[in-house]
Design an enzyme around this catalytic site. Structure first.
Site, PDB file in Angstrom:
ATOM      1  N   LEU A 162      50.750  28.070  29.072  1.00 13.05           N
ATOM      2  CA  LEU A 162      49.372  27.589  28.946  1.00 13.05           C
ATOM      3  C   LEU A 162      48.796  27.188  30.308  1.00 13.05           C
ATOM      4  O   LEU A 162      48.020  26.242  30.418  1.00 13.05           O
ATOM      5  CB  LEU A 162      49.309  26.418  27.954  1.00 13.05           C
ATOM      6  CG  LEU A 162      49.951  26.732  26.586  1.00 13.05           C
ATOM      7  CD1 LEU A 162      50.303  25.474  25.821  1.00 13.05           C
ATOM      8  CD2 LEU A 162      49.070  27.633  25.756  1.00 13.05           C
ATOM      9  N   CYS A 163      49.190  27.928  31.334  1.00 10.90           N
ATOM     10  CA  CYS A 163      48.679  27.708  32.699  1.00 10.90           C
ATOM     11  C   CYS A 163      48.873  26.264  33.159  1.00 10.90           C
ATOM     12  O   CYS A 163      48.051  25.734  33.916  1.00 10.90           O
ATOM     13  CB  CYS A 163      47.200  28.085  32.788  1.00 10.90           C
ATOM     14  SG  CYS A 163      46.866  29.748  32.213  1.00 10.90           S
ATOM     15  N   ASN A 164      49.942  25.621  32.698  1.00 11.35           N
ATOM     16  CA  ASN A 164      50.132  24.213  33.024  1.00 11.35           C
ATOM     17  C   ASN A 164      51.568  23.969  33.510  1.00 11.35           C
ATOM     18  O   ASN A 164      52.426  23.483  32.775  1.00 11.35           O
ATOM     19  CB  ASN A 164      49.826  23.378  31.774  1.00 11.35           C
ATOM     20  CG  ASN A 164      49.643  21.917  32.108  1.00 11.35           C
ATOM     21  OD1 ASN A 164      50.177  21.422  33.107  1.00 11.35           O
ATOM     22  ND2 ASN A 164      48.922  21.215  31.269  1.00 11.35           N
TER      23      ASN A 164
END
Ligand SMILES: *Cc1c(COP(=O)(O)O)cnc(C)c1O
Length: 294
Positions: free
Chosen positions: A213-215
């Site tokens: 989640l791009c995190n």
């Protein structure tokens, strides 16, 4: 988690004669459940980005970049596409851009159908919910119920099924929005990969997201992966968005449920039914069997 909006003012207080820091607020996850006011210009961020479609409950669509007009001169354009030039010459790398920020930066044909739809979407939101307070309360109720229900699930041996990736309870809507991310373990303590959860949900007509989640901070913290490990695993082929939800024994992401104004309690109950059916083990699995799926 919602970070304090006062931070942009705090950053500004660090400015000196010779150094100035500008603040860009990524409000994409904030505005679906909270009202963002830019009324106090000096206390507001210099740039705000947001996604309209998340407010209305669509999976993708139109977004916006809001810029203080006085910052126009510092924005230097590199790339250009259709409709954003004053002059261009075919055989020399030379072109001039219009002054107006909007004209200069809207490369290509603007998404006019979505832009027209915005008016109607905001009107519908107003008619249905009568303001952000109701949206905020609605989302808070649903996410509190969902997160507590998920966290209380137990396998036959009393072991928890779900670990929620948050330090706080979800009942404080000043601190939490409508996003719940979590990981799943089987009764024998083995991790369940997020990809199979997403796929099985999809086969059951439920649209969720999963992965890193791009995190990267979240992946590292909740799955106990340090810098060395991340780099080593990259060297051995682990990249973002691949099919390795579990790599070298560790999970590289989470399952994520997003709740907004349009979510209903029925949506939540359907999810909980689905999840209980496939992931809560009511008795020990027979030898060699990995999942409850028949
Ligand atoms: C969804 C989201 C984005 C990406 O937005 P797009 O409209 O898909 O480009 C960026 N930041 C945050 C915090 C988001 O929630």
């Amino acid at each position: 988690m919602k970070f304090p909006l006062e931070w942009s003012q705090k950053v500004r207080e660090l400015n000196t004669e010779t150094s100035k820091t500008l603040v860009l607020l990524d409000a994409a996850a904030y505005v679906p459940t909270s009202k963002l006011s830019l009324a106090k210009k000096d206390a507001s961020p210099d740039f705000v980005i947001l996604s309209f479609y998340k407010i209305f409950g669509f999976p993708t669509g139109l977004g916006a970049l809001i810029v203080k007009n006085e910052l126009e001169p510092i924005l230097k354009k590199g790339y250009f596409g259709g409709g954003t030039l004053k002059t261009v010459i075919h055989n020399v790398p030379w072109q001039t851009f219009p002054h107006e920020l909007v004209v200069r930066y809207e490369d290509g044909t603007v998404n006019f159908q979505n832009i027209i739809a915005l008016d109607y979407a905001f009107d519908s939101m107003e008619r249905l919910f009568k303001g952000y307070k109701n949206i905020s309360n609605h989302v808070q109720c649903l996410i509190t119920y969902l997160s507590r229900s998920m966290a209380s699930l137990r396998h036959w041996n009393g072991e928890p099924v779900v670990s929620v990736n948050s330090d706080r309870d979800f009942s404080d809507n000043k601190q939490q929005g409508g996003v719940l991310s979590f990981n799943i373990t089987r009764s024998d303590d083995e991790a369940v990969g997020y990809l199979q959860v997403e796929r099985l949900a999809s086969m059951n007509g439920i649209h969720i997201r999963s992965g890193g989640l791009c995190n990267p901070g979240s992946i590292s913290r909740w799955n106990d992966i340090d810098v060395e490990e991340s780099i080593q695993n990259f060297v051995h082929g682990k990249v973002c968005g691949d099919e390795n939800d579990i790599f070298n024994g560790k999970t590289y992401g989470a399952v994520r449920l997003s709740i907004g104004a349009m979510t209903t309690i029925d949506d939540i109950l359907i999810w909980l039914d689905f999840f209980r059916k496939y992931y809560v083990e009511k008795k020990p699995l027979s030898k060699g069997k990995k999942f409850l799926i028949k």
